[in-house]
Design a protein around this motif. Structure first.
Motif, PDB file in Angstrom:
ATOM      1  N   GLY A  99       0.902  -1.246   0.022  1.00 38.12           N
ATOM      2  CA  GLY A  99      -0.025   0.012   0.135  1.00 38.12           C
ATOM      3  C   GLY A  99       0.907   1.329   0.097  1.00 38.12           C
ATOM      4  N   ALA A 100       0.339   2.449   0.316  1.00 36.83           N
ATOM      5  CA  ALA A 100       1.156   3.692   0.545  1.00 36.83           C
ATOM      6  C   ALA A 100       2.315   3.464   1.342  1.00 36.83           C
ATOM      7  CB  ALA A 100       0.178   4.715   1.170  1.00 36.83           C
ATOM      8  N   SER A 101       3.489   4.147   0.845  1.00 30.76           N
ATOM      9  CA  SER A 101       4.607   3.730   1.742  1.00 30.76           C
ATOM     10  C   SER A 101       5.265   5.201   1.686  1.00 30.76           C
ATOM     11  CB  SER A 101       5.645   2.961   1.064  1.00 30.76           C
ATOM     12  OG  SER A 101       5.977   3.399  -0.347  1.00 30.76           O
ATOM     13  N   TYR A 102       6.322   4.858   2.764  1.00 35.07           N
ATOM     14  CA  TYR A 102       7.327   6.097   3.363  1.00 35.07           C
ATOM     15  C   TYR A 102       8.504   5.631   3.597  1.00 35.07           C
ATOM     16  CZ  TYR A 102       8.972   9.633   6.326  1.00 35.07           C
ATOM     17  OH  TYR A 102       9.899  10.798   6.709  1.00 35.07           O
ATOM     18  N   THR A 103       9.684   6.264   3.027  1.00 36.99           N
ATOM     19  CA  THR A 103      11.037   5.835   3.463  1.00 36.99           C
ATOM     20  C   THR A 103      11.832   6.799   4.247  1.00 36.99           C
ATOM     21  OG1 THR A 103      10.983   4.462   1.289  1.00 36.99           O
ATOM     22  CG2 THR A 103      13.045   4.670   2.185  1.00 36.99           C
ATOM     23  N   ALA A 104      12.376   6.301   5.213  1.00 35.28           N
ATOM     24  CA  ALA A 104      13.268   7.166   6.013  1.00 35.28           C
ATOM     25  C   ALA A 104      14.716   6.777   5.557  1.00 35.28           C
ATOM     26  CB  ALA A 104      13.039   7.015   7.499  1.00 35.28           C
ATOM     27  N   LYS A 105      15.173   7.855   5.381  1.00 35.31           N
ATOM     28  CA  LYS A 105      16.853   7.673   4.915  1.00 35.31           C
ATOM     29  C   LYS A 105      17.646   7.498   6.419  1.00 35.31           C
ATOM     30  CE  LYS A 105      17.149  10.755   1.156  1.00 35.31           C
ATOM     31  NZ  LYS A 105      17.417  12.108   0.514  1.00 35.31           N
ATOM     32  N   PRO A 106      18.921   6.872   6.448  1.00 36.15           N
ATOM     33  CA  PRO A 106      19.569   6.795   7.745  1.00 36.15           C
ATOM     34  C   PRO A 106      19.866   7.895   8.392  1.00 36.15           C
ATOM     35  CG  PRO A 106      20.527   5.379   5.641  1.00 36.15           C
ATOM     36  CD  PRO A 106      19.480   6.260   5.180  1.00 36.15           C
ATOM     37  N   ASN A 107      19.882   8.036   9.713  1.00 41.27           N
ATOM     38  CA  ASN A 107      20.073   9.189  10.424  1.00 41.27           C
ATOM     39  C   ASN A 107      19.554  10.412   9.762  1.00 41.27           C
ATOM     40  OD1 ASN A 107      22.237   7.894  11.983  1.00 41.27           O
ATOM     41  ND2 ASN A 107      23.443   7.758  10.011  1.00 41.27           N
ATOM     42  N   LYS A 109      15.641  12.839  10.301  1.00 44.82           N
ATOM     43  CA  LYS A 109      14.273  12.942  11.104  1.00 44.82           C
ATOM     44  C   LYS A 109      13.206  13.821  10.279  1.00 44.82           C
ATOM     45  CE  LYS A 109      16.763  14.559  15.043  1.00 44.82           C
ATOM     46  NZ  LYS A 109      16.995  15.618  16.171  1.00 44.82           N
ATOM     47  N   ASP A 110      11.977  13.390  10.631  1.00 44.24           N
ATOM     48  CA  ASP A 110      10.812  14.006  10.115  1.00 44.24           C
ATOM     49  C   ASP A 110       9.864  14.297  11.093  1.00 44.24           C
ATOM     50  OD1 ASP A 110       8.684  14.776   8.235  1.00 44.24           O
ATOM     51  OD2 ASP A 110       8.829  13.191   7.114  1.00 44.24           O
ATOM     52  N   SER A 111       9.676  15.718  11.290  1.00 45.02           N
ATOM     53  CA  SER A 111       8.866  16.155  12.224  1.00 45.02           C
ATOM     54  C   SER A 111       7.364  16.190  11.996  1.00 45.02           C
ATOM     55  CB  SER A 111       9.121  17.850  12.688  1.00 45.02           C
ATOM     56  OG  SER A 111       8.977  18.389  11.586  1.00 45.02           O
ATOM     57  N   ASP A 112       6.914  15.887  10.609  1.00 48.63           N
ATOM     58  CA  ASP A 112       5.437  16.041  10.434  1.00 48.63           C
ATOM     59  C   ASP A 112       5.454  14.884   9.033  1.00 48.63           C
ATOM     60  OD1 ASP A 112       3.019  16.393  10.045  1.00 48.63           O
ATOM     61  OD2 ASP A 112       2.929  18.672   9.917  1.00 48.63           O
ATOM     62  N   PHE A 113       4.537  13.914   9.159  1.00 43.89           N
ATOM     63  CA  PHE A 113       4.353  13.152   7.806  1.00 43.89           C
ATOM     64  C   PHE A 113       3.110  13.736   7.095  1.00 43.89           C
ATOM     65  CE2 PHE A 113       5.460   8.910  10.257  1.00 43.89           C
ATOM     66  CZ  PHE A 113       6.722   9.111  10.202  1.00 43.89           C
TER      67      PHE A 113
END
Length: 128
Positions: A99-107, A109-113
């Motif tokens: 389904g819908a996805s999100y990828t966080a890079k190493p090290n 931050k994301d303060s608001d999805f």
């Protein structure tokens, strides 16, 4: 004799201070929710409850927020801190991680999805 004693006391004081400084730094680096985890937060700006991940968890309908025994993290993430050296993928369908996805890079931050259209959707966390 007095001078030798003063030098010896000075060396001991420096050694003790250095040991204390190293111990304080090690403790600070190892403590807190951010140590070496991917951290999912319930609210924007790293607020509210959090859930720590050191490995994949493909079904967040059985993952409690830290300190809770009644509230699951599924569909509740609004911000994250990735304090690992790995990419971490999030999906809105648990077990199959689809389904819908999100990828966080190493090290990172994301303060608001919200700006990624992924607010309160995470049901699967997978280290890539």
């Amino acid at each position: 004799m007095t001078r030798k004693l003063g030098v010896a006391v000075g060396i001991l004081a420096l050694a003790a201070g250095g040991a204390l400084g190293m111990a304080a730094n090690a403790s600070a680096a190892e403590s807190g929710v951010q140590a070496t985890y991917f951290v999912l937060y319930e609210d924007d700006n790293y607020g509210g409850r959090h859930a720590n991940f050191s490995s994949s968890d493909v079904e967040l309908n059985n993952k409690y927020w830290s300190g809770s025994t009644s509230a699951f993290a599924q569909n509740g993430g609004s911000s994250m801190e990735n304090n690992t050296g790995s990419y971490v993928g999030l999906w809105d369908v648990g077990t199959s991680c689809s389904g819908a996805s999100y990828t966080a890079k190493p090290n990172s931050k994301d303060s608001d999805f919200s700006n990624n259209n992924f607010d309160n959707k995470a049901s699967c966390v997978k280290f890539l």
